[in-house]
Design an enzyme around this catalytic site. Structure first.
Site, PDB file in Angstrom:
ATOM      1  CG  HIS A  98      -0.399   0.236   2.515  1.00 20.46           C
ATOM      2  ND1 HIS A  98      -0.205  -0.774   3.438  1.00 20.46           N
ATOM      3  CD2 HIS A  98       0.032   1.373   3.133  1.00 20.46           C
ATOM      4  CE1 HIS A  98       0.305  -0.281   4.547  1.00 20.46           C
ATOM      5  NE2 HIS A  98       0.467   1.027   4.387  1.00 20.46           N
ATOM      6  CG  ASP A 156      -0.131  -4.170   2.792  1.00 29.71           C
ATOM      7  OD1 ASP A 156       0.069  -3.590   1.704  1.00 29.71           O
ATOM      8  OD2 ASP A 156      -0.249  -3.567   3.873  1.00 29.71           O
ATOM      9  CB  SER A 207       3.204   1.710   6.253  1.00 28.71           C
ATOM     10  OG  SER A 207       2.020   1.896   6.987  1.00 28.71           O
TER      11      SER A 207
END
Length: 382
Positions: free
Chosen positions: A193, A223, A326
């Site tokens: 993402h 992911d 992230s």
């Protein structure tokens, strides 16, 4: 034990009855005298001339002993004198071979074998990554010195050079995240993402170097994404640990670039394991205000992940994670990466200017990542 082996017939003595000449090794030698007969006649017996028979003093016939010509004696045949024959010493036995000491030899062999095996594994990994220096996957790797194990400062110093900031240019702005270097040639792991729908990607290392990067492979079902920094050749690869050995309560450190603050370090513990985290797989979806929406326990966090989603088992941590973390590293007390930080909850929802982390963060276990590496390196996009 090594033994010195000797031939069974080396020193055998033939029997006189066999008519063999007595062995030169028997200590029964007579000296030659050039002016005397040999051997001397026995007492009380006469030595006949050639062809005669001798009789003893009592008239009994006496068998003659062998008469040898006495060279050089009066009346004897002429001939060369014969020097005395020295005794021949027995052949020296071969020196025994030195035997290696059992335990030391065994330990040396084990060490050599271990080195060979270790070298072979590293070589195989290098072949997969174009001869780059790759991240270690040993569970006992001590990235930090043994005496500083668990020290947050030591972990930060050792691992920070292996964590980068990633900036992706999107149709509606930019996305900022983090990544973990896994080879010296610039292979970097991050979340899918972070780079989803990106027109271009740049990475910046902890020492300020900046590189353009290209996306190698993606796996939206986990992911995960793999990017490669163009022209990089001497980056420091992180050591990849074993997430199966992680226990609830273990101390952990998180390193990333929240809000663009490169190399930010936070610490906490493993709060829980095997948490079902659901995230979007929509490639056209981007982070909402810096937060990535996810679903956990039937509830939506940071917005609606949409209808196209995937669920993975995650490590839960209370180490502070914020937008930009992230794709960064979750690290154990030895300095090994045990997870890729992927989702975090903010009580204020999707507003990045709100309260920030409340101690609910999730990371993709590193064993899940390692199982997916071959697919990512192959260039697969899913």
């Amino acid at each position: 034990m090594t033994e010195s082996i000797r031939r069974s017939d080396a020193y055998a003595q033939p029997s006189p009855s066999e008519g063999a000449t007595p062995s030169p090794y028997r200590q029964q030698h007579a000296s030659f005298d050039a002016g005397a007969e040999w051997p001397p006649p026995p007492a009380g017996s006469a030595v006949p001339s050639h062809g005669g028979q001798a009789q003893g003093g009592d008239g009994t016939a006496v068998l003659p002993t062998a008469v040898l010509p006495s060279y050089g004696a009066p009346g004897g045949p002429a001939g060369p004198s014969v020097p005395p024959v020295p005794p021949v010493p027995p052949a020296a036995a071969p020196a025994p071979k030195k035997r290696a000491k059992g335990p030391l030899a065994l330990l040396a062999a084990v060490a050599i074998a271990a080195a060979a095996v270790g070298g072979g594994t590293a070589y195989a990994l290098q072949e997969l990554t174009g001869h780059d220096t790759v991240a270690s996957s040993a569970t006992s790797t001590d990235v930090v010195p043994t005496g500083e194990r668990g020290s947050i400062a030591a972990i930060a110093e050792a691992v920070s050079p292996s964590v980068v900031e990633i900036t992706a240019s999107l149709p509606n702005g930019t996305s900022t995240g983090s990544g973990v270097i896994i080879s010296s040639g610039g292979e970097i792991l991050t979340n899918n993402h972070v780079i989803a729908n990106a027109g271009s990607v740049r990475v910046r290392t902890s020492d300020g170097r900046s590189y353009n990067a290209r996306v190698v492979g993606t796996d939206s079902s986990k992911d995960l994404a793999l990017v490669r920094a163009d022209g990089a050749s001497d980056l420091k690869a992180a050591a990849l640990g074993d997430s199966d050995g992680v226990a609830v309560g273990d101390p952990v450190v998180a390193i990333g670039s929240p809000e663009g603050l490169t190399g930010t370090v936070t610490a906490g513990i493993v709060s829980a394991l095997n948490r079902d985290v659901t995230v979007s797989t929509d490639e056209n979806r981007s982070q909402d205000g810096g937060w990535w929406p996810f679903e956990f326990g039937g509830r939506h966090f940071n917005g609606d992940p949409g209808s196209s989603t995937t669920t993975y088992k995650a490590i839960q941590t209370d180490a502070s994670l914020n937008p930009g973390n992230s794709g960064g590293a979750l690290i154990d007390a030895h300095g090994n990466v045990i997870g890729i930080n992927s989702a975090m909850y903010a009580a204020s929802g999707s507003d990045s200017s709100g309260a920030g982390s409340v101690g609910l963060g999730f990371a993709i276990p590193i064993n899940t990542v390692k199982a997916d590496l071959a697919q990512l390196r192959s260039g697969a996009r899913s």
